[in-house]
Design an enzyme around this catalytic site. Structure first.
Site, PDB file in Angstrom:
ATOM      1  N   ARG A  60      27.673  69.914   8.987  1.00  0.00           N
ATOM      2  CA  ARG A  60      28.509  71.090   9.171  1.00  0.00           C
ATOM      3  C   ARG A  60      29.393  71.050  10.418  1.00  0.00           C
ATOM      4  NH1 ARG A  60      24.281  75.654   7.771  1.00  0.00           N
ATOM      5  NH2 ARG A  60      23.084  74.180   9.012  1.00  0.00           N
ATOM      6  N   LYS A 168      10.950  63.311   1.444  1.00  0.00           N
ATOM      7  CA  LYS A 168       9.909  64.273   1.086  1.00  0.00           C
ATOM      8  C   LYS A 168      10.194  65.581   1.832  1.00  0.00           C
ATOM      9  CE  LYS A 168       6.472  64.016   4.551  1.00  0.00           C
ATOM     10  NZ  LYS A 168       5.231  64.286   5.017  1.00  0.00           N
ATOM     11  N   HIS A 198       7.558  57.107   3.845  1.00  0.00           N
ATOM     12  CA  HIS A 198       7.750  56.060   4.850  1.00  0.00           C
ATOM     13  C   HIS A 198       6.470  55.260   5.108  1.00  0.00           C
ATOM     14  CE1 HIS A 198       6.239  59.194   7.560  1.00  0.00           C
ATOM     15  NE2 HIS A 198       5.851  58.208   8.331  1.00  0.00           N
ATOM     16  N   LYS A 202       5.462  50.660   5.888  1.00  0.00           N
ATOM     17  CA  LYS A 202       4.706  50.092   7.011  1.00  0.00           C
ATOM     18  C   LYS A 202       4.117  48.744   6.629  1.00  0.00           C
ATOM     19  CE  LYS A 202       3.530  54.498   9.131  1.00  0.00           C
ATOM     20  NZ  LYS A 202       4.213  54.365  10.405  1.00  0.00           N
ATOM     21  N   GLU A 236      -3.581  63.085  13.582  1.00  0.00           N
ATOM     22  CA  GLU A 236      -2.541  63.214  14.605  1.00  0.00           C
ATOM     23  C   GLU A 236      -3.121  63.981  15.772  1.00  0.00           C
ATOM     24  OE1 GLU A 236       1.684  63.910  12.704  1.00  0.00           O
ATOM     25  OE2 GLU A 236       0.192  65.164  11.739  1.00  0.00           O
ATOM     26  N   ASP A 255       1.718  68.374   2.973  1.00  0.00           N
ATOM     27  CA  ASP A 255       2.509  67.556   3.881  1.00  0.00           C
ATOM     28  C   ASP A 255       2.059  66.090   3.882  1.00  0.00           C
ATOM     29  OD1 ASP A 255       4.452  67.081   5.836  1.00  0.00           O
ATOM     30  OD2 ASP A 255       3.044  67.394   7.476  1.00  0.00           O
ATOM     31  N   HIS A 260       1.374  60.593   1.379  1.00  0.00           N
ATOM     32  CA  HIS A 260       0.894  59.398   2.088  1.00  0.00           C
ATOM     33  C   HIS A 260      -0.531  59.005   1.669  1.00  0.00           C
ATOM     34  CE1 HIS A 260       4.374  60.198   4.368  1.00  0.00           C
ATOM     35  NE2 HIS A 260       3.854  61.011   5.244  1.00  0.00           N
ATOM     36  N   LYS A 358      -4.109  67.813  12.258  1.00  0.00           N
ATOM     37  CA  LYS A 358      -3.371  67.835  13.522  1.00  0.00           C
ATOM     38  C   LYS A 358      -4.327  68.242  14.632  1.00  0.00           C
ATOM     39  CE  LYS A 358       1.216  68.715  11.680  1.00  0.00           C
ATOM     40  NZ  LYS A 358       1.777  67.386  11.959  1.00  0.00           N
TER      41      LYS A 358
END
Ligand SMILES: NC(=O)c1ccc[n+]([C@@H]2O[C@H](COP(=O)([O-])OP(=O)(O)OC[C@H]3O[C@@H](n4cnc5c(N)ncnc54)[C@H](OP(=O)(O)O)[C@@H]3O)[C@@H](O)[C@H]2O)c1
Length: 506
Positions: A60, A168, A198, A202, A236, A255, A260, A358
């Site tokens: 934009r 995703k 992704h 790896k 994480e 998520d 994954h 997390k």
């Protein structure tokens, strides 16, 4: 003329894609700056971009080519994996363009279509283009329709290849994934759609296939006769940061588990593909995903948690509820663990435990294969008190590599057996660093190699597994709190204890 000294099946020499443009919608966003632009630089630095390559950004902001070039350069410098070479960037800069426009702006898209034609004449792109949708998911339909309207996606009319890269999330449940897949399929042919997970880019994930199918050692024991259980963890240490807007409606299962972790499960459990290509790999992965069975007592085997305040790396951190823009009383899960079974002869009775969260003690992704105990031990009980189950651990990140844990005699006059570990570390075994996942995947898109990209069927099969879990959680209750810096809620430990097992401590 082909080189008589080069075997066309030899895949060791890197392939360079043909001339093309990479159009990045949402080029001013977080993903483009952090991952895509650095990946373009790294590919150019490795000599893997063709001479007729153009980077075309669309967003934009009212920027000119020069403004964009400056921002892109900063992003590339900050995120590049390979060393900085000004002359490499200069070559990219000369072939970098920016087109300001909103997604609902017909003129901007007409201009883009015209630009793609002109680029062939000015830069020799051959009319080929890959469109990267690095944009909010709710903008997908508008952008796809614009591409259809302008004929941009049509590789027959344009007499060139036209591909689309979809980030995703691939929907938020089965119904929305089917709708999204339908939308994309209306505009692009299936072979031209590249969905990025992704994790599949790896090196260590691809090495799982080498480990299993290039060796004689593991495959004979890769089944329920020898394997007790499989644990797949993606942990994480960070919280949600400023991403509440995205995370609140999503949660850990959508998520991470849906994409994954289920992809890692499929690669761990699949049979050998007849050859190493996209169709054969997909066929085997789909068989596994279709054979996944949820436990009958789902409430006991699908555990969700939410991080509370706590300490991590010596620092006091907020609980989820106190994070910026999180709704009061939010029941979004930041931890999810589930037991899945794979109903095939190979895996009958072997549970797959998947967990992600997390604010766990450290950032780690691994696949732990836990073997059965030896059927007979000719030692006294006290000799083997310290002997655990044999384990093969594929460390996806960090410290990429593989560890084998097995029992060994403790030096001395007594026969005492204790666990030891044998380690393969990518960083030590090879001199060349692994490419970043986005670098590898972007190259594959430009080469048209779809082996590492999930297709519609896989996405839909994965949602079929996740939907009942989400429905159960939506029907009531709330996630169990866990202290930041701990390995998730107690319920996750209880889930394994019920099966007579414990989680690995990575
Ligand atoms: N960030 C990550 O690490 C990550 C990881 C995995 C997947 N993803 C996925 O990747 C995609 C992009 O994520 P992101 O984090 O980069 O998002 P972001 O930072 O919000 O960037 C969105 C981009 O889209 C552009 N945009 C939004 N609405 C527009 C409109 N109406 N017209 C024209 N341009 C518009 C923005 O342009 P302006 O800046 O000019 O407004 C910006 O360039 C999302 O689908 C996300 O789910 C991201």
């Amino acid at each position: 003329m082909s080189n008589p000294l080069r075997d066309p099946r030899d895949r060791r020499l890197p392939k360079v894609p043909g001339p093309c443009a990479l159009v990045v919608f949402g080029v001013t966003g977080d993903l483009a700056r952090k991952k895509l632009i650095p990946a373009v630089y790294d590919l150019a630095n490795r000599g893997l971009l063709p001479p007729g390559f153009v980077l075309l950004g669309f967003a934009r902001r009212d920027w000119g080519d020069g403004d964009f070039e400056q921002i892109a350069k900063e992003a590339a410098k900050k995120g590049a994996r390979t060393g900085w070479r000004e002359e490499v960037w200069q070559r990219i800069a000369e072939a970098t363009k920016f087109l300001p426009g909103s997604f609902d702006d017909d003129d901007a898209f007409d201009q883009l279509a015209a630009m793609l034609k002109d680029l062939d004449a000015s830069h020799g792109t051959g009319g080929n283009a890959a469109f990267y949708l690095s944009i909010p998911p709710n903008a997908f339909p508008t952008v796809l329709k614009q591409m259809e309207r302008t004929g941009m996606a049509d590789n027959v009319q344009t007499n060139s290849w036209r591909r689309v890269v979809v980030e995703k999330p691939f929907g938020h449940d089965l119904a929305s994934a089917i709708e999204l897949n339908g939308l994309v399929d209306d505009v692009f042919t299936a072979d031209d759609v590249f969905r990025i997970d992704h994790y599949l880019g790896k090196e260590t994930v691809q090495n799982l296939l080498a480990l299993r199918f290039a060796n004689e050692l593991f495959e004979p024991i890769w089944n329920s006769h020898h394997i007790d259980s499989v644990q797949i963890t993606m942990a994480e240490d960070v919280g949600i940061g400023t991403r509440a807007g995205f995370y609140e409606g999503t949660g850990a299962a959508r998520d991470v588990l849906q994409n994954h972790l289920l992809q890692l499960l499929a690669l761990t459990a699949m049979d050998e593909p007849v050859q190493f290509d996209a169709a054969a790999l997909r066929a085997e992965k789909i068989k596994v995903l279709d054979a996944v069975r949820l436990p009958k007592d789902l409430a006991s085997y699908a555990v969700r948690g939410q991080y509370d305040q706590g300490w991590l790396a010596g620092e006091r951190v907020n609980g989820y509820q106190a994070e910026e823009n999180v709704a009061a009383g939010s029941t979004t899960e930041t931890f999810a663990a589930v037991r899945l079974d794979v109903d095939t002869r190979r895996w009958a009775g072997v549970p797959f435990y998947l967990r992600t969260g997390k604010r766990l003690p450290r950032r780690v992704t691994e696949i732990g294969i836990v073997f059965k105990k030896a059927p007979h031990l000719p030692f006294s009980k006290s000799d083997t008190e310290e002997l655990g189950a044999n384990q093969l651990v594929v460390r996806v990140q960090p410290d990429e590599g593989v560890t084998l844990r097995f029992g060994s005699k403790v030096p001395g006059t007594t026969m005492e057996v204790r666990d030891v570990a044998m380690d393969f570390l990518y960083g030590e075994a090879f001199t060349e660093n692994s490419p970043e996942a986005y670098e590898r995947l972007l190259l594959d898109v430009l080469l048209g190699d779809a082996a590492l990209f999930p297709r519609n069927e896989e996405v839909e099969a994965s949602w079929r597994i996740i939907d009942p879990i989400e429905e159960l959680w939506a029907s009531g209750g709330e996630p169990e709190l866990y202290r930041a810096g701990e390995w998730g809620p107690k319920g996750a430990d209880e889930m394994l204890a019920r099966d007579g097992r414990t989680w690995r401590r990575p």
